[in-house]
Design a protein around this motif. Structure first.
Motif, mmCIF file in Angstrom:
data_model
loop_
_atom_site.group_PDB
_atom_site.id
_atom_site.type_symbol
_atom_site.label_atom_id
_atom_site.label_comp_id
_atom_site.label_asym_id
_atom_site.label_seq_id
_atom_site.Cartn_x
_atom_site.Cartn_y
_atom_site.Cartn_z
ATOM 1 N N THR A 49 60.076 27.774 109.936
ATOM 2 C CA THR A 49 60.408 28.152 108.562
ATOM 3 C C THR A 49 59.152 28.557 107.794
ATOM 4 O O THR A 49 58.148 27.846 107.798
ATOM 5 N N GLY A 50 59.219 29.724 107.164
ATOM 6 C CA GLY A 50 58.091 30.229 106.384
ATOM 7 C C GLY A 50 57.156 31.131 107.162
ATOM 8 O O GLY A 50 56.238 31.717 106.569
ATOM 9 N N LEU A 51 57.376 31.287 108.466
ATOM 10 C CA LEU A 51 56.494 32.119 109.278
ATOM 11 C C LEU A 51 56.998 33.562 109.294
ATOM 12 O O LEU A 51 58.201 33.809 109.211
ATOM 13 N N PRO A 52 56.080 34.533 109.445
ATOM 14 C CA PRO A 52 56.491 35.950 109.426
ATOM 15 C C PRO A 52 56.866 36.455 110.813
ATOM 16 O O PRO A 52 56.315 36.015 111.828
ATOM 17 N N GLU B 112 58.547 43.670 108.234
ATOM 18 C CA GLU B 112 58.186 42.244 108.222
ATOM 19 C C GLU B 112 59.185 41.430 107.413
ATOM 20 O O GLU B 112 59.581 41.816 106.313
ATOM 21 N N LYS B 113 59.566 40.287 107.969
ATOM 22 C CA LYS B 113 60.472 39.353 107.314
ATOM 23 C C LYS B 113 59.881 37.943 107.406
ATOM 24 O O LYS B 113 59.079 37.653 108.297
ATOM 25 N N ARG C 39 65.950 39.894 100.286
ATOM 26 C CA ARG C 39 65.815 40.909 101.323
ATOM 27 C C ARG C 39 64.518 40.777 102.114
ATOM 28 O O ARG C 39 64.255 41.571 103.014
ATOM 29 N N GLU C 40 63.709 39.775 101.778
ATOM 30 C CA GLU C 40 62.482 39.540 102.535
ATOM 31 C C GLU C 40 62.652 38.452 103.582
ATOM 32 O O GLU C 40 61.782 38.262 104.425
ATOM 33 N N GLU D 271 53.491 39.084 115.739
ATOM 34 C CA GLU D 271 52.233 39.812 115.907
ATOM 35 C C GLU D 271 51.063 38.873 116.146
ATOM 36 O O GLU D 271 50.131 39.207 116.881
ATOM 37 N N ASN D 272 51.064 37.691 115.567
ATOM 38 C CA ASN D 272 49.940 36.755 115.703
ATOM 39 C C ASN D 272 49.763 36.276 117.134
ATOM 40 O O ASN D 272 48.632 36.089 117.597
#
Length: 329
Positions: free
Chosen positions: A134-137, A144-145, A114-115, A82-83
């Motif tokens: 790593t760590g980005l949505p 969202e994961k 589960r996230e 989305e960003n």
């Protein structure tokens, strides 16, 4: 001049045989990583996440519990950043259990994460322009994961832990390496009252291993045969003894290589050698298992495995043809 051209061509062919052998051997080693897993196809009666959790608790009570992961795949799933307003279409693999039993990556998802999710390098490049993600949505089908890592040997794929309502038509089960597949099938499927097709995952790896072994066999036989012929021709001279020793050395080297690569599965050892129907039953089960594996719709966790077999088999057969055509010595 023609002599030098023939010599150069022979050297190029020998290098090609060596290159193909090394490449095919690498593919065989990749396939060998699956030798300790089996696949159960539950397409007629897929498992729910709640049922899988019950099975996991039941396995924990066993003296020798089996690790397993249930999984499913949906094609044409949209994943978004989305960003940057970027999106990409992938195959979404939902798992219930350890993710590395299905697809390996730089990180591992467990049943309680589960996230998180794992994506492949191509998807990372499409969404973020690099693989340091790593760590980005990301957003997968509207949910969202957080990216935990990058998948190996997968393209256009995202993997995530599913919820309890998900249905799973596939089950990957581990063995301890010494238990036969038949015993695993009987014990595990009977214990959990599973109705599905059992597919052993070592068949393609063993077939490819034998194809790869043909390459040094042909090279050694041709080189050894040439040395024996020359040794007979020069049998009255000291050179004959050296050539004979070279032929024996070639055969010894091949035997050492073969012993290191050939392993007899526990399934191939009958409990009674007088059982005349053992081998016919074993061959029929192997044939059925191989057909199931090759004819099953190629999901992402199986795609790289089967493609690796075809690639390694093609390289092995090409090297065998070259080794038969060229003059070794």
């Amino acid at each position: 001049m023609k002599k030098y051209v023939r010599g150069a061509l022979r050297a190029v062919c020998l290098l090609a045989v060596l290159f193909l052998y090394v490449s095919a051997q690498q593919q065989a080693e990749k396939l060998a990583a699956c030798n300790r897993t089996a696949l159960i196809l539950m397409e007629r009666s897929p498992l729910t996440g709640s049922r899988v959790e019950e099975m996991q608790k039941a396995e924990e009570e066993q003296e020798q519990p089996r690790e397993f992961t249930a999984w499913s795949q949906k094609n044409g799933v949209e994943i978004k950043n989305e960003n940057l307003a970027r999106s990409h279409t992938v195959a979404a693999v939902a798992v219930c259990g350890r993710s590395d039993l299905v697809l390996e990556g730089t990180a591992r998802l467990d049943g309680d994460d589960r996230e998180g999710c794992l994506i492949d390098e191509n998807t990372a490049e499409k969404l973020f322009g690099n693989t340091n993600v790593t760590g980005l949505p990301v957003e997968i089908a509207g949910e969202e994961k957080i990216i935990r890592g990058i998948l190996y040997d997968a393209e256009d794929t995202v993997l995530y832990e599913a919820d309890k309502e998900e249905e799973f038509p596939y089950l990957t089960v581990t063995t301890d390496g010494s238990t036969s597949y038949e015993k695993l099938r009987q014990d595990f499927m009977a214990r959990h009252a599973l109705e599905g097709s059992f597919v052993r995952m070592d068949t393609l790896g063993r077939i490819l291993g034998l194809l790869v072994l043909l390459i040094p066999l042909i090279v050694v036989c041709r080189a050894g045969g040439h040395c024996l012929r020359q040794a007979w021709e020069y049998r009255r001279e000291w050179a004959g003894a050296l050539l004979l020793a070279a032929a024996v050395l070639c055969m010894v080297c091949f035997c050492v290589l073969a012993v290191g690569q050939i392993q007899i599965p526990a399934d191939m050892i009958p409990t009674k050698w007088s059982d005349s129907g053992f081998w016919s039953d074993f061959v029929e089960k192997e044939r059925q298992s191989l057909l199931l594996l090759l004819l099953t719709e190629k999901q992402k966790p199986l795609q790289s495995f089967v493609e690796g077999f075809y690639l390694g088999a093609g390289e092995s057969l090409t090297a065998v043809i070259l080794a038969l055509k060229i003059k070794i010595l």
